[in-house]
Structure formats: structure tokens, C-alpha cells
Design a protein around this motif. Sequence first.
Motif, PDB file in Angstrom:
ATOM      1  N   PRO A  23       0.823  -1.211   0.000  1.00 36.29           N
ATOM      2  CA  PRO A  23       0.000   0.000   0.000  1.00 36.29           C
ATOM      3  C   PRO A  23       0.862   1.268   0.000  1.00 36.29           C
ATOM      4  O   PRO A  23       1.918   1.310   0.648  1.00 36.29           O
ATOM      5  CB  PRO A  23      -0.800  -0.108   1.303  1.00 36.29           C
ATOM      6  CG  PRO A  23      -0.755  -1.550   1.671  1.00 36.29           C
ATOM      7  CD  PRO A  23       0.551  -2.070   1.161  1.00 36.29           C
ATOM      8  N   THR A  58      -9.710  -0.007  -0.871  1.00 30.56           N
ATOM      9  CA  THR A  58      -9.251  -1.307  -1.314  1.00 30.56           C
ATOM     10  C   THR A  58     -10.356  -2.352  -1.243  1.00 30.56           C
ATOM     11  O   THR A  58     -11.251  -2.271  -0.390  1.00 30.56           O
ATOM     12  CB  THR A  58      -8.060  -1.783  -0.454  1.00 30.56           C
ATOM     13  OG1 THR A  58      -7.682  -3.115  -0.849  1.00 30.56           O
ATOM     14  CG2 THR A  58      -8.406  -1.799   1.017  1.00 30.56           C
ATOM     15  N   CYS A  98      -0.881  -2.647   5.955  1.00 24.87           N
ATOM     16  CA  CYS A  98      -2.136  -1.926   5.774  1.00 24.87           C
ATOM     17  C   CYS A  98      -1.889  -0.439   5.998  1.00 24.87           C
ATOM     18  O   CYS A  98      -1.286  -0.046   7.012  1.00 24.87           O
ATOM     19  CB  CYS A  98      -3.175  -2.447   6.764  1.00 24.87           C
ATOM     20  SG  CYS A  98      -4.819  -1.716   6.594  1.00 24.87           S
TER      21      CYS A  98
END
Length: 327
Positions: A23, A58, A98
Motif C-alpha cells: 500500500p 481497497t 495496511c
Amino acid sequence: MRAIEITRPGGPEVLAFCERPMPEVGPGEVLIRVAAAAVNRPDVQQRRGLYPPPPGTTDLPGLDVAGIVEAASPDVSWPKPGDAVCALANGGGYAEYCAVPAGQCMPLPKGSDFVQAAALPEAYFTAWNNVMWLGRLAEGETLLVQGGTSGVGMAAIQMAKQLRSARVVATAGTGEKLDKCRAIGADHAVSYRGDWPAAVVEAIGAQQVDVVLDGQAGPYTEQQLQLLAPDGRVVLIASHLGEMAEVNVRNIVRRRLTLTGSTLRPRTAAYKARLAAELVREVWPLLETGRIENHICAVFDWRDVRDAHALMDAGEQVGKVVLTVRA
């Protein structure tokens, strides 16, 4: 990085490991190396094709994470790389890394490990948002919690008792779950498998409920409105029993009732940051002293994510289900 994706709508078998790009950390965000991630009802609904992620989010499931901050945007003052945090993610928690807005991160309560901390954000954010903010639960009022042994239900019961000295009525579907509701503070626990409105009235009297927290909706909606005291509030967080309901509008007007609802996931980062700050200030000290207990039903290695979702599908869990994430 490795992650778990939803390959198509369906049962637990549609969850599969995949490779995804790391990410990117945007302004105001941090990158968390995930150690644990909780399994929540929204994950299950997304897997079934009933709860699509908001635009720009996402497609990977996972709203609760705990781990170590790997990187932070230059404009973030806290947390910093190396800090241990738990966070309410906007999605993507079923992954090795994340990205999360920094304001949605919270320190681990003292004495908590990553598994325990991963069980906190979604349940407590949701309960605080809907009981304290939208429901406006006041000192000494009566709260009805539908589904008292869900993560949100258990958070709501305990916060209402500890922070508002509320009278709490909870519903559940088995004797074990009813006993658990009482053990964590519910004054009355009734089975939703029978005539639960009559059982609530028998326990506390008619039109005595000030706030209802409910994820069922459908036919429950009017039944709950009938239970409310004047100026009472029903707060809906889902509609598992049906998206349509027939209600007595005259009753709402005459008795000044409020029927409202919320979804937290599309809310702004600033809104969620306010929630996080209040939880750390009001709830974290109670977790650290044991006045509020963190209830975890089961812990699975994330390679067994399908088993974790099967447990959720069965509806047998009492408390939270957590995945440990292995790099």
C-alpha cells in the motif's frame, strides 16, 4: 505482499491468498506491519457480495488491525515508525501491511498484546458512535442491545454500565449467550427466539427503553419503537432481517421518538479520529484496569481464514474472532 482477497461472492471458500502491491502511504497516513486482524460482520457481508467497499477503498477485507508502524507520512506527528498501535482500517486488514489514516490509530491499552488489541477498534468505534453519539445515552437511562454477545454488543453493554450507570437489557439466542450478557453487566437478558418484546416489558415495564442498538431492522423496527419511552431513540447499524419496515409515524410524532442509523466505514478520517480520541480518553483506562473486559472467542492463524469465517457464518461466536498474520 501477501494478502487475502475475496475471489467472488460466496461462502468462506471464496477467500484466497494473493500477491498485492505494498500500500502507498498518502498524506496523513501510516503503514502498519500487521500482526493481527479481527474478523467482523462487515467482512462477512462483503464476502457475500452484500457490502461493497466505499469508492476509492481497497477491495481487501479487514477493518481491525494491530501491529507496528513501518512508515509514516511526513505530516504525521503520531504514531511514528516503531510504535505499536491498533487501528480502525478502511479496508485491507487481511494483509501483511495496511495503510491507515493516522487519526484512526490508537496505542495498545497497557497490558494488551496484538491479538487483544486487534479485537478492539471496530467494536468500540461502532458502539461509541451509535450508543454515545447518535443514541445520546445519558446517565441512568435504559439501553436495549440486540445481540448482546457480538463484539459491538459486548462493548455497548460494558460502556453503558461503566460510563453511564445505565440499566441494560440485552438479547441473545442461547442460554450460554444470555448468561454471558449478564456476566458482563446486563441487568436483564432475554432470548430473541421467543416473544422478546413481551419479555422486555415483563423485565422492565412498558415504554421504558430510552435507547435501542439494533442490527436487525425489518419487523424489529416497529416493535422497538413501541418499547421506547417518550423521547426514546432507536439506532440501526444494519438490516439483517429486511431493509423495509412498516412503522407507526403518529407514534413517532406524538411521543417525540427518534429512528436513525449509521454506517461508519464511509465517514471521514476526521470523524473517525474524533472517535479514536474519545475512546483512548474514556474507554482505554477502563480496559487497562479491568473494569471493561476484552472478549475474544477464537484466534486463528490467517492461513485458516476460511475456518474463522465459517465460525462467523454459524453465529456461534461469543465475542471477537481474530486472525494472527504471519509474514
